[in-house]
Write an enzyme that holds these catalytic residues in place. Structure first.
Site, PDB file in Angstrom:
ATOM      1  N   SER A  40       0.836  -1.211   0.000  1.00 21.80           N
ATOM      2  CA  SER A  40       0.000   0.000   0.000  1.00 21.80           C
ATOM      3  C   SER A  40       0.865   1.253   0.000  1.00 21.80           C
ATOM      4  O   SER A  40       1.719   1.417   0.866  1.00 21.80           O
ATOM      5  CB  SER A  40      -0.877   0.064   1.250  1.00 21.80           C
ATOM      6  N   HIS A  45      -4.437  -2.725  -4.032  1.00 22.42           N
ATOM      7  CA  HIS A  45      -3.304  -3.545  -4.460  1.00 22.42           C
ATOM      8  C   HIS A  45      -3.492  -3.907  -5.931  1.00 22.42           C
ATOM      9  O   HIS A  45      -4.556  -4.374  -6.316  1.00 22.42           O
ATOM     10  CB  HIS A  45      -3.202  -4.829  -3.633  1.00 22.42           C
ATOM     11  N   ARG A  77       0.045  -9.299  -3.847  1.00 17.70           N
ATOM     12  CA  ARG A  77       0.557  -9.922  -2.627  1.00 17.70           C
ATOM     13  C   ARG A  77      -0.581 -10.731  -2.014  1.00 17.70           C
ATOM     14  O   ARG A  77      -1.711 -10.252  -1.952  1.00 17.70           O
ATOM     15  CB  ARG A  77       1.024  -8.806  -1.694  1.00 17.70           C
ATOM     16  N   THR A  78      -0.276 -11.927  -1.588  1.00 20.09           N
ATOM     17  CA  THR A  78      -1.265 -12.714  -0.841  1.00 20.09           C
ATOM     18  C   THR A  78      -0.912 -12.595   0.630  1.00 20.09           C
ATOM     19  O   THR A  78       0.223 -12.849   1.021  1.00 20.09           O
ATOM     20  CB  THR A  78      -1.228 -14.192  -1.287  1.00 20.09           C
ATOM     21  N   HIS A  79      -1.874 -12.155   1.409  1.00 18.67           N
ATOM     22  CA  HIS A  79      -1.623 -11.992   2.844  1.00 18.67           C
ATOM     23  C   HIS A  79      -1.960 -13.278   3.600  1.00 18.67           C
ATOM     24  O   HIS A  79      -2.866 -14.014   3.209  1.00 18.67           O
ATOM     25  CB  HIS A  79      -2.454 -10.828   3.404  1.00 18.67           C
ATOM     26  N   GLU A 103      -4.605  -4.067  15.345  1.00 20.82           N
ATOM     27  CA  GLU A 103      -4.267  -4.485  16.707  1.00 20.82           C
ATOM     28  C   GLU A 103      -5.121  -3.724  17.728  1.00 20.82           C
ATOM     29  O   GLU A 103      -5.597  -2.615  17.465  1.00 20.82           O
ATOM     30  CB  GLU A 103      -2.782  -4.184  17.001  1.00 20.82           C
ATOM     31  N   SER A 162       2.247  -8.266   6.877  1.00 21.42           N
ATOM     32  CA  SER A 162       2.742  -8.935   5.662  1.00 21.42           C
ATOM     33  C   SER A 162       4.191  -9.399   5.664  1.00 21.42           C
ATOM     34  O   SER A 162       4.466 -10.543   5.306  1.00 21.42           O
ATOM     35  CB  SER A 162       2.552  -8.010   4.461  1.00 21.42           C
ATOM     36  N   ASN A 211      -0.316   5.315   9.501  1.00 24.79           N
ATOM     37  CA  ASN A 211      -1.086   5.769  10.687  1.00 24.79           C
ATOM     38  C   ASN A 211      -0.281   5.445  11.931  1.00 24.79           C
ATOM     39  O   ASN A 211       0.565   4.544  11.921  1.00 24.79           O
ATOM     40  CB  ASN A 211      -2.420   5.013  10.748  1.00 24.79           C
TER      41      ASN A 211
HETATM   42  N1  HPA Z   1      -1.610  -2.234  11.908  1.00 23.07           N
HETATM   43  C1  HPA Z   1      -1.414  -3.262  11.084  1.00 23.07           C
HETATM   44  N2  HPA Z   1      -1.337  -3.138   9.761  1.00 23.07           N
HETATM   45  C2  HPA Z   1      -1.463  -1.911   9.245  1.00 23.07           C
HETATM   46  C3  HPA Z   1      -1.660  -0.784  10.059  1.00 23.07           C
HETATM   47  C4  HPA Z   1      -1.747  -0.959  11.466  1.00 23.07           C
HETATM   48  O1  HPA Z   1      -1.906  -0.004  12.251  1.00 23.07           O
HETATM   49  N3  HPA Z   1      -1.733   0.302   9.229  1.00 23.07           N
HETATM   50  C5  HPA Z   1      -1.575  -0.186   7.965  1.00 23.07           C
HETATM   51  N4  HPA Z   1      -1.404  -1.520   7.964  1.00 23.07           N
END
Ligand code: HPA
Length: 278
Positions: A45, A77, A98-100, A199, A218, A241
Site C-alpha cells: 500500500s 493492491h 501480494r497474498t496476505h 491491533e 505482511s 497511521n
Molecule cells: N496495523 C497493522 N497493519 C497496518 C496498520 C496498522 O496499524 N496500518 C496499515 N497496515
C-alpha cells in the site's frame, strides 16, 4: 465473490512449492522476454507508483495468468507482475500482487511471489508495505527502513527441519545504500500480526514492550522465505497511521489507503533512487 478464477496449483498439498515457483518464473521469462531478473520488488500500500519511476516497463502480466498467484483481496493492491528495465541495464521484477496470511490460503501462497522472484534469478528482494507506527514522532506518510522483525503469526514458510539463520535478515549493506539516498530515514523493528483486524491498543503496547516499532500484516513471512532462497532483503514500511492506542483516533482502512496515496509520489521517488544504486 470467488477470490480466483482458475484452479490453483497450491490446492494440491502434495505439490512442491519450489517447483510451482520455477514454472511461474519460466512463464514470466517467456511472457516478458527477459531471461533473468536481477532484483525484485513487492509493492505494498502506497508504494505502487515506484513501478513507473524505476525504469521502463517492458512487460505487464496479470498476476492471475501466472501459476500460483491469485487475485488481490485488498482494494488498492494492483494485481500485476511487471518486468522493468532499469537505467543501469538491470532487470527488475515488480510484484504488484501480494497474498496476505490473513486471507487463509496458507503460507505457501503468501511467499510464492518471493520464491518466484528468486526463481527468475533475483538476488535482491525489496519488500514494502503500509504499516502502523509505534514511534510517536512518525506522522502518517513517514517511510521507515525495517531493521529486524518479530513474527507473531505463529507461522513460518519453512517446512520440516529447515533451520535458517535470520541474523542480519534485513541487509545492512542495503540499508546503508538507502541511507546514502536519504540520511534522515529512520529504522524500526517490524512486528507482524496475523490480522486482518488491526491491533488492540494492548497488543500495540505489547509490541512496543518487546522491542517493536512498526506493526503490520505482511512482510516478516516473506522476508524469511527470501532468506531461505538466498536473497538479500531490503524492507521498507510506509507509516500510514499511528498504531492503535498510540493515536487517540480509531483506525480506518480508507484512511490508511488515503495516507498511502498522499505519500505515494514522495516514497516512490525515494525507492526509485535507492533502486538506481543497487
Ligand atoms: N496495523 C497493522 N497493519 C497496518 C496498520 C496498522 O496499524 N496500518 C496499515 N497496515
Amino acid at each position: 465473490m470467488a477470490s480466483e478464477d482458475a484452479p490453483n496449483p497450491f490446492d494440491d498439498p502434495a505439490a512442491d512449492p519450489f517447483e510451482i515457483a520455477r514454472v511461474a518464473a519460466e512463464l514470466i521469462a517467456r511472457r516478458s522476454g527477459v531471461e533473468r531478473h536481477d532484483i525484485a520488488l513487492t509493492l505494498g500500500s502506497g508504494w505502487g507508483r515506484a513501478a513507473d519511476l524505476i525504469g521502463e516497463t517492458v512487460a505487464t502480466i496479470p498476476a492471475t495468468d501466472i501459476p500460483g498467484f491469485s487475485r488481490s483481496a485488498v482494494p488498492g493492491h494492483v494485481g500485476t507482475i511487471r518486468s522493468v528495465l532499469l537505467p543501469n541495464g538491470k532487470h527488475a521484477l515488480v510484484l504488484g500482487a501480494r497474498t496476505h496470511y490473513y486471507e487463509g490460503h496458507g503460507v505457501r501462497r503468501v511467499v510464492h511471489g518471493v520464491r518466484t522472484a528468486a526463481a527468475t534469478g533475483a538476488s535482491v528482494m525489496i519488500l514494502t508495505n503500509g504499516a502502523g507506527g509505534i514511534k510517536e514522532t512518525w506522522g502518517p506518510g513517514t517511510p521507515a527502513l525495517i531493521s529486524d522483525h518479530i513474527n507473531l503469526t505463529a507461522a513460518s514458510p519453512l517446512e520440516g527441519a529447515t533451520f535458517i539463520d535470520l541474523t542480519d535478515l534485513y541487509s545492512q549493506r542495503l540499508r546503508d545504500i538507502a541511507h546514502e539516498v536519504d540520511a534522515s530515514l529512520d529504522e524500526g523493528v517490524y512486528v507482524q500480526f496475523r490480522g486482518p483486524h488491526y491491533e488492540t491498543p494492548a497488543e500495540v503496547q505489547m509490541a512496543k514492550t518487546i522491542g517493536g516499532h512498526i506493526v503490520g500484516m505482511s512482510t516478516a513471512l516473506e522476508a524469511i522465505a527470501a532468506r531461505q532462497s538466498g536473497m538479500e532483503v531490503l524492507g521498507m514500511s510506509l507509516i500510514t497511521n499511528l498504531a492503535a492506542g498510540i493515536s487517540p483516533i480509531p483506525l480506518s482502512h480508507s484512511e490508511v489507503i488515503e495516507a498511502g496515496k498522499t505519500a505515494e509520489p514522495v516514497i516512490s521517488d525515494l525507492l526509485a533512487r535507492i533502486v538506481e544504486r543497487l
